[in-house]
Design a protein around this motif. Structure first.
Motif, PDB file in Angstrom:
ATOM      1  N   THR A  64      25.457 -19.726   6.719  1.00 24.75           N
ATOM      2  CA  THR A  64      25.861 -19.346   5.025  1.00 24.75           C
ATOM      3  C   THR A  64      26.217 -17.560   4.985  1.00 24.75           C
ATOM      4  N   GLN A  65      27.238 -17.234   3.598  1.00 21.54           N
ATOM      5  CA  GLN A  65      27.394 -16.188   3.320  1.00 21.54           C
ATOM      6  C   GLN A  65      26.167 -14.946   3.720  1.00 21.54           C
ATOM      7  N   ASP A  66      25.012 -15.336   3.157  1.00 20.45           N
ATOM      8  CA  ASP A  66      23.763 -15.255   3.345  1.00 20.45           C
ATOM      9  C   ASP A  66      23.252 -14.956   4.161  1.00 20.45           C
ATOM     10  N   ALA A  67      23.425 -16.039   5.698  1.00 21.87           N
ATOM     11  CA  ALA A  67      23.051 -15.463   6.795  1.00 21.87           C
ATOM     12  C   ALA A  67      24.069 -14.388   7.138  1.00 21.87           C
ATOM     13  N   ILE A  68      25.088 -14.535   6.800  1.00 22.15           N
ATOM     14  CA  ILE A  68      26.570 -13.519   7.883  1.00 22.15           C
ATOM     15  C   ILE A  68      25.574 -12.229   7.235  1.00 22.15           C
ATOM     16  N   ALA A  69      25.817 -11.883   5.685  1.00 17.89           N
ATOM     17  CA  ALA A  69      25.063 -10.465   5.039  1.00 17.89           C
ATOM     18  C   ALA A  69      23.801 -10.171   6.192  1.00 17.89           C
ATOM     19  N   ARG A  70      22.799 -11.183   6.525  1.00 18.56           N
ATOM     20  CA  ARG A  70      21.595 -10.350   7.143  1.00 18.56           C
ATOM     21  C   ARG A  70      21.427 -10.780   7.832  1.00 18.56           C
ATOM     22  N   ALA A  71      23.177 -10.801   8.649  1.00 13.22           N
ATOM     23  CA  ALA A  71      22.956 -10.462  10.386  1.00 13.22           C
ATOM     24  C   ALA A  71      23.660  -8.886   9.926  1.00 13.22           C
ATOM     25  N   ALA A  72      24.367  -8.769   8.918  1.00  8.03           N
ATOM     26  CA  ALA A  72      25.042  -7.342   9.113  1.00  8.03           C
ATOM     27  C   ALA A  72      24.658  -6.603   9.757  1.00  8.03           C
ATOM     28  N   PHE A  73      22.801  -6.737   8.655  1.00  4.46           N
ATOM     29  CA  PHE A  73      22.028  -5.957   8.311  1.00  4.46           C
ATOM     30  C   PHE A  73      21.155  -5.563   9.926  1.00  4.46           C
ATOM     31  N   ALA A  74      20.676  -6.701  10.324  1.00  8.59           N
ATOM     32  CA  ALA A  74      20.310  -6.367  11.466  1.00  8.59           C
ATOM     33  C   ALA A  74      20.853  -6.465  12.562  1.00  8.59           C
ATOM     34  N   ALA A  75      22.133  -5.770  12.444  1.00 11.46           N
ATOM     35  CA  ALA A  75      23.137  -5.121  13.816  1.00 11.46           C
ATOM     36  C   ALA A  75      23.313  -3.915  13.280  1.00 11.46           C
ATOM     37  N   LEU A  76      22.676  -3.184  12.632  1.00 12.80           N
ATOM     38  CA  LEU A  76      22.369  -1.977  11.970  1.00 12.80           C
ATOM     39  C   LEU A  76      21.088  -1.621  12.131  1.00 12.80           C
ATOM     40  N   GLY A  77      19.583  -2.965  12.659  1.00 12.33           N
ATOM     41  CA  GLY A  77      19.298  -2.073  12.111  1.00 12.33           C
ATOM     42  C   GLY A  77      18.149  -1.382  11.041  1.00 12.33           C
ATOM     43  N   THR A  78      18.884  -2.251   9.412  1.00  8.93           N
ATOM     44  CA  THR A  78      18.177  -1.227   8.774  1.00  8.93           C
ATOM     45  C   THR A  78      18.452  -2.862   7.719  1.00  8.93           C
ATOM     46  N   ALA A  79      16.792  -2.599   6.827  1.00  5.30           N
ATOM     47  CA  ALA A  79      16.218  -3.971   5.893  1.00  5.30           C
ATOM     48  C   ALA A  79      17.191  -4.396   5.146  1.00  5.30           C
ATOM     49  N   PRO A  80      18.153  -5.609   4.917  1.00  5.83           N
ATOM     50  CA  PRO A  80      18.970  -6.172   3.959  1.00  5.83           C
ATOM     51  C   PRO A  80      18.541  -5.692   2.596  1.00  5.83           C
ATOM     52  N   ARG A  81      19.360  -5.599   2.116  1.00  4.74           N
ATOM     53  CA  ARG A  81      19.476  -5.338   0.549  1.00  4.74           C
ATOM     54  C   ARG A  81      20.841  -6.182  -0.170  1.00  4.74           C
ATOM     55  N   VAL A  82      20.232  -6.832  -0.323  1.00  9.44           N
ATOM     56  CA  VAL A  82      21.585  -8.342  -1.067  1.00  9.44           C
ATOM     57  C   VAL A  82      21.698  -8.880  -2.107  1.00  9.44           C
ATOM     58  N   THR A  83      22.601  -8.506  -3.030  1.00 13.75           N
ATOM     59  CA  THR A  83      23.045  -8.586  -4.547  1.00 13.75           C
ATOM     60  C   THR A  83      23.057  -9.818  -4.974  1.00 13.75           C
ATOM     61  N   TYR A  84      23.010 -10.615  -5.482  1.00 15.19           N
ATOM     62  CA  TYR A  84      23.525 -12.057  -6.345  1.00 15.19           C
ATOM     63  C   TYR A  84      24.100 -12.230  -7.090  1.00 15.19           C
ATOM     64  N   LEU A  85      25.644 -12.271  -7.079  1.00 13.69           N
ATOM     65  CA  LEU A  85      26.105 -11.784  -8.680  1.00 13.69           C
ATOM     66  C   LEU A  85      25.906 -13.810  -8.981  1.00 13.69           C
ATOM     67  N   PRO A  86      26.614 -14.002 -10.594  1.00 20.00           N
ATOM     68  CA  PRO A  86      26.099 -15.294 -11.094  1.00 20.00           C
ATOM     69  C   PRO A  86      28.197 -15.822 -10.640  1.00 20.00           C
ATOM     70  N   ASP A  87      27.890 -17.236 -10.338  1.00 24.97           N
ATOM     71  CA  ASP A  87      29.300 -17.441  -9.626  1.00 24.97           C
ATOM     72  C   ASP A  87      30.084 -17.425 -10.981  1.00 24.97           C
ATOM     73  N   ALA A  88      29.613 -17.002 -11.966  1.00 22.54           N
ATOM     74  CA  ALA A  88      30.538 -17.395 -13.441  1.00 22.54           C
ATOM     75  C   ALA A  88      31.452 -15.628 -13.503  1.00 22.54           C
ATOM     76  N   VAL A  89      30.713 -14.669 -11.973  1.00 19.23           N
ATOM     77  CA  VAL A  89      31.739 -13.392 -12.087  1.00 19.23           C
ATOM     78  C   VAL A  89      33.161 -13.639 -11.063  1.00 19.23           C
ATOM     79  N   ARG A  90      32.180 -14.068 -10.568  1.00 14.73           N
ATOM     80  CA  ARG A  90      33.981 -14.934  -9.278  1.00 14.73           C
ATOM     81  C   ARG A  90      35.017 -15.477  -9.849  1.00 14.73           C
ATOM     82  N   LYS A  91      34.551 -15.903 -10.755  1.00 13.96           N
ATOM     83  CA  LYS A  91      35.925 -17.049 -11.376  1.00 13.96           C
ATOM     84  C   LYS A  91      36.563 -15.800 -12.591  1.00 13.96           C
TER      85      LYS A  91
END
Length: 276
Positions: free
Chosen positions: A203-230
């Motif tokens: 998932t996109q979320d898992a990819i984000a968390r894998a990036a933080f894991a590679a850096l050795g830092t705590a994950p900080r992910v913000t979820y924007l409403p999909d309406a923003v993308r549209k």
């Protein structure tokens, strides 16, 4: 076999040159600027694919053309119709004249679902022309490249990753070396079409968390409403093409699953650790 690779200095193009050379083929790289292409292939030919007169004779003696030619993020004043469609069509016409045995083209997965996105429309128009040609074709439709995921790693390095919706859309991006191997397998087999992705569906979320894991830092992910993308997609046409073009493609792709049959041995989490 004599192989010509167009778009040879791009992310995938360099891997394609290396893979066909590894298999014992003679590789010619078609490049716009030979200064950027040292060591890419046995032979460099400098030409501008958007100018058909510059292509005369460059495919004489070539058995296979593999085109990874297209606009990604570069801004040189040319548009998708001029490059992703017309430049590739110029290559195809020269290949037809020279009697090339096969033309392979790197397309994109889920093109039908992204109709109306200029980059995808230009690629799809060329694929249609290729399939209408008498030239034997191989069309490869990858999910996305590891290099595309670099933007997520950069956000993680900056301290926060921003995702749309709940980050549940799935994808399995593929490393350039694995994709090059799959392309060579497909052309060796005379395969006409190949949907292809990497070994890990995430998932996109898992990819984000894998990036933080590679850096050795705590994950900080913000979820924007999909309406923003549209809403951003709706506003993009008023922006300059060099901004709106790639953004329309990436934001559209973010709104859907991009999953294809798994291939390869290289894992995104390892690539993040190598690139941190």
């Amino acid at each position: 076999m004599h192989v010509l690779v167009a778009g040879a200095t791009g992310y995938l193009g360099r891997f394609l040159c290396a893979e066909y050379a590894r298999r014992g083929h003679h590789v010619t790289a078609l490049v716009r600027d030979s200064r950027r292409a040292k060591g890419v292939a046995d032979l460099l030919i400098q030409a501008e694919a958007t100018q058909p007169q510059s292509l005369g004779g460059v495919m004489d003696g070539i058995d296979l053309v593999v085109s990874a030619l297209g606009i990604t993020r570069q801004a040189d004043g040319l548009g998708y119709q001029e490059v992703d469609y017309q430049a590739n069509l110029n290559l195809l016409r020269e290949a037809e004249r020279a009697g090339v045995g096969r033309f392979a083209y790197i397309h994109v997965l889920n093109a039908e679902a992204m109709a109306g996105v200029p980059l995808v429309d230009a690629k799809a128009a060329f694929v249609a022309a290729l399939q209408d040609s008498d030239m034997p074709e191989t069309v490869i439709a990858p999910t996305g490249y590891f290099s595309d995921m670099g933007d997520i790693l950069k956000m993680a390095q900056a301290g926060r990753v921003w995702l749309f919706g709940e980050g549940t859309q799935r994808l399995n991006p593929i490393h350039g070396a694995d994709l090059a191997s799959a392309v060579a397998d497909a052309t060796d087999a005379g395969q006409r079409w190949l949907d292809i992705g990497g070994p890990d569906v995430m998932t996109q979320d898992a990819i984000a968390r894998a990036a933080f894991a590679a850096l050795g830092t705590a994950p900080r992910v913000t979820y924007l409403p999909d309406a923003v993308r549209k809403a951003i997609l709706a506003a993009l046409p008023i922006l300059p093409r060099r901004i709106s073009g790639p953004a329309r493609f990436f934001l559209t792709a973010l709104g859907m699953d991009m999953v294809a049959p798994r291939y390869g041995t290289r894992h995104l989490a390892e690539d993040f650790r190598d690139g941190r």
